[in-house]
Design a protein around this motif. Sequence first.
Motif, PDB file in Angstrom:
ATOM      1  N   ILE A  21      55.520 -62.106 -22.302  1.00  0.00           N
ATOM      2  CA  ILE A  21      56.639 -62.467 -21.583  1.00  0.00           C
ATOM      3  C   ILE A  21      57.927 -61.301 -22.338  1.00  0.00           C
ATOM      4  N   GLU A  22      57.850 -61.088 -23.576  1.00  0.00           N
ATOM      5  CA  GLU A  22      58.923 -60.247 -24.306  1.00  0.00           C
ATOM      6  C   GLU A  22      58.671 -58.779 -23.964  1.00  0.00           C
ATOM      7  N   LEU A  23      57.449 -58.507 -23.704  1.00  0.00           N
ATOM      8  CA  LEU A  23      57.089 -57.038 -23.120  1.00  0.00           C
ATOM      9  C   LEU A  23      57.370 -57.073 -21.508  1.00  0.00           C
ATOM     10  N   GLY A  24      58.039 -58.128 -20.794  1.00  0.00           N
ATOM     11  CA  GLY A  24      58.498 -57.733 -19.635  1.00  0.00           C
ATOM     12  C   GLY A  24      57.478 -58.563 -18.714  1.00  0.00           C
ATOM     13  N   VAL A  25      56.523 -59.005 -19.022  1.00  0.00           N
ATOM     14  CA  VAL A  25      55.654 -59.693 -18.013  1.00  0.00           C
ATOM     15  C   VAL A  25      56.262 -61.160 -17.533  1.00  0.00           C
ATOM     16  N   LYS A  26      56.334 -61.351 -16.227  1.00  0.00           N
ATOM     17  CA  LYS A  26      56.820 -62.638 -15.828  1.00  0.00           C
ATOM     18  C   LYS A  26      56.188 -63.929 -16.695  1.00  0.00           C
ATOM     19  N   LYS A  27      57.052 -65.061 -17.088  1.00  0.00           N
ATOM     20  CA  LYS A  27      56.415 -65.979 -17.676  1.00  0.00           C
ATOM     21  C   LYS A  27      55.012 -66.639 -16.720  1.00  0.00           C
ATOM     22  N   ILE A  33      47.406 -65.127 -17.324  1.00  0.00           N
ATOM     23  CA  ILE A  33      46.553 -64.401 -17.554  1.00  0.00           C
ATOM     24  C   ILE A  33      46.005 -64.900 -19.026  1.00  0.00           C
ATOM     25  N   VAL A  34      46.465 -65.506 -19.663  1.00  0.00           N
ATOM     26  CA  VAL A  34      46.196 -66.232 -21.010  1.00  0.00           C
ATOM     27  C   VAL A  34      45.167 -67.128 -20.544  1.00  0.00           C
ATOM     28  N   PHE A  35      45.392 -68.053 -19.815  1.00  0.00           N
ATOM     29  CA  PHE A  35      44.658 -69.117 -19.272  1.00  0.00           C
ATOM     30  C   PHE A  35      43.282 -68.332 -18.377  1.00  0.00           C
ATOM     31  N   LEU A  36      43.355 -67.594 -17.670  1.00  0.00           N
ATOM     32  CA  LEU A  36      42.266 -66.947 -17.137  1.00  0.00           C
ATOM     33  C   LEU A  36      41.230 -66.261 -18.104  1.00  0.00           C
ATOM     34  N   SER A  37      41.806 -65.899 -19.384  1.00  0.00           N
ATOM     35  CA  SER A  37      41.188 -65.283 -20.445  1.00  0.00           C
ATOM     36  C   SER A  37      40.285 -66.007 -21.174  1.00  0.00           C
ATOM     37  N   LYS A  38      40.445 -67.581 -20.817  1.00  0.00           N
ATOM     38  CA  LYS A  38      39.711 -68.551 -21.724  1.00  0.00           C
ATOM     39  C   LYS A  38      38.664 -69.087 -20.888  1.00  0.00           C
ATOM     40  N   VAL A  39      38.702 -68.804 -19.450  1.00  0.00           N
ATOM     41  CA  VAL A  39      37.583 -69.351 -18.769  1.00  0.00           C
ATOM     42  C   VAL A  39      37.012 -68.455 -17.972  1.00  0.00           C
ATOM     43  N   GLU A  40      35.666 -68.905 -17.548  1.00  0.00           N
ATOM     44  CA  GLU A  40      34.847 -68.003 -16.657  1.00  0.00           C
ATOM     45  C   GLU A  40      35.307 -67.828 -15.337  1.00  0.00           C
ATOM     46  N   GLY A  41      35.972 -68.905 -14.810  1.00  0.00           N
ATOM     47  CA  GLY A  41      36.792 -69.156 -13.276  1.00  0.00           C
ATOM     48  C   GLY A  41      37.586 -70.236 -13.323  1.00  0.00           C
ATOM     49  N   ALA A  42      38.403 -70.254 -12.454  1.00  0.00           N
ATOM     50  CA  ALA A  42      39.442 -71.519 -12.337  1.00  0.00           C
ATOM     51  C   ALA A  42      39.874 -71.629 -10.991  1.00  0.00           C
ATOM     52  N   THR A  43      40.025 -72.613 -10.464  1.00  0.00           N
ATOM     53  CA  THR A  43      40.396 -73.134  -9.147  1.00  0.00           C
ATOM     54  C   THR A  43      41.994 -72.902  -9.228  1.00  0.00           C
ATOM     55  N   SER A  44      42.530 -72.833  -8.003  1.00  0.00           N
ATOM     56  CA  SER A  44      44.166 -73.129  -7.949  1.00  0.00           C
ATOM     57  C   SER A  44      44.543 -74.427  -8.771  1.00  0.00           C
ATOM     58  N   ARG A  45      43.760 -75.559  -8.502  1.00  0.00           N
ATOM     59  CA  ARG A  45      44.045 -76.825  -9.194  1.00  0.00           C
ATOM     60  C   ARG A  45      43.902 -76.707 -10.880  1.00  0.00           C
ATOM     61  N   VAL A  51      48.427 -74.586 -16.868  1.00  0.00           N
ATOM     62  CA  VAL A  51      49.549 -73.777 -17.176  1.00  0.00           C
ATOM     63  C   VAL A  51      50.410 -74.487 -16.710  1.00  0.00           C
ATOM     64  N   ASP A  52      50.518 -75.723 -16.096  1.00  0.00           N
ATOM     65  CA  ASP A  52      51.705 -76.460 -15.581  1.00  0.00           C
ATOM     66  C   ASP A  52      52.666 -75.995 -14.649  1.00  0.00           C
ATOM     67  N   LEU A  53      51.863 -75.344 -13.551  1.00  0.00           N
ATOM     68  CA  LEU A  53      52.549 -74.824 -12.274  1.00  0.00           C
ATOM     69  C   LEU A  53      52.604 -75.572 -11.195  1.00  0.00           C
ATOM     70  N   ARG A  54      53.356 -75.551 -10.177  1.00  0.00           N
ATOM     71  CA  ARG A  54      53.327 -76.050  -9.054  1.00  0.00           C
ATOM     72  C   ARG A  54      52.402 -75.100  -7.949  1.00  0.00           C
ATOM     73  N   GLN A  55      51.718 -75.688  -7.218  1.00  0.00           N
ATOM     74  CA  GLN A  55      50.708 -75.119  -6.381  1.00  0.00           C
ATOM     75  C   GLN A  55      51.370 -73.658  -5.537  1.00  0.00           C
ATOM     76  N   PRO A  56      52.709 -73.830  -5.207  1.00  0.00           N
ATOM     77  CA  PRO A  56      53.217 -72.383  -4.649  1.00  0.00           C
ATOM     78  C   PRO A  56      53.557 -71.235  -5.648  1.00  0.00           C
ATOM     79  N   GLU A  57      53.758 -71.848  -7.037  1.00  0.00           N
ATOM     80  CA  GLU A  57      53.996 -70.953  -8.057  1.00  0.00           C
ATOM     81  C   GLU A  57      52.604 -70.200  -8.387  1.00  0.00           C
ATOM     82  N   VAL A  58      51.410 -71.183  -8.226  1.00  0.00           N
ATOM     83  CA  VAL A  58      50.242 -70.550  -8.416  1.00  0.00           C
ATOM     84  C   VAL A  58      49.837 -69.293  -7.561  1.00  0.00           C
TER      85      VAL A  58
END
Length: 124
Positions: A21-27, A33-45, A51-58
């Motif tokens: 984020i400090e480097l300019g990547v949106k929160k 990115i960090v979440f997906l780096s920890k898993v083999e694959g992830a659904t929107s849910r 990541v504590d996002l709402r579906q439209p944000e995802v």
Amino acid sequence: MRERPVPAFDEKDRKIAEILIELGVKKNIANVIVFLSKVEGATSRDIEIGVDLRQPEVSITMRELHENKWVLEREIKRGGKGRPIKEYRLAVGIKDIVEHLEELKREECERAMENIRLLKELIE
């Protein structure tokens, strides 16, 4: 019912996201990115929960990651009727993303230094 647990962020994950984020990547993008780096694959849910996002944000975040070619998606057909579920995973490693950011920052710094040099010439 959930078939697999959604990993929680630890202190290291939070720090990585904070630096992105400090480097300019949106929160939201940094966190996904960090979440997906920890898993083999992830659904929107999974992403919503992890990541504590709402579906439209995802959806917005995944679209931006897709535009950067940083994420791959595949559809998982569910039994019966209904829309297939999309599963996401990083298309490149997080190290590759960091290298891309490094190059962008290097170019940005070079442009800034060139502008400073030009300013110095103009004010002499």
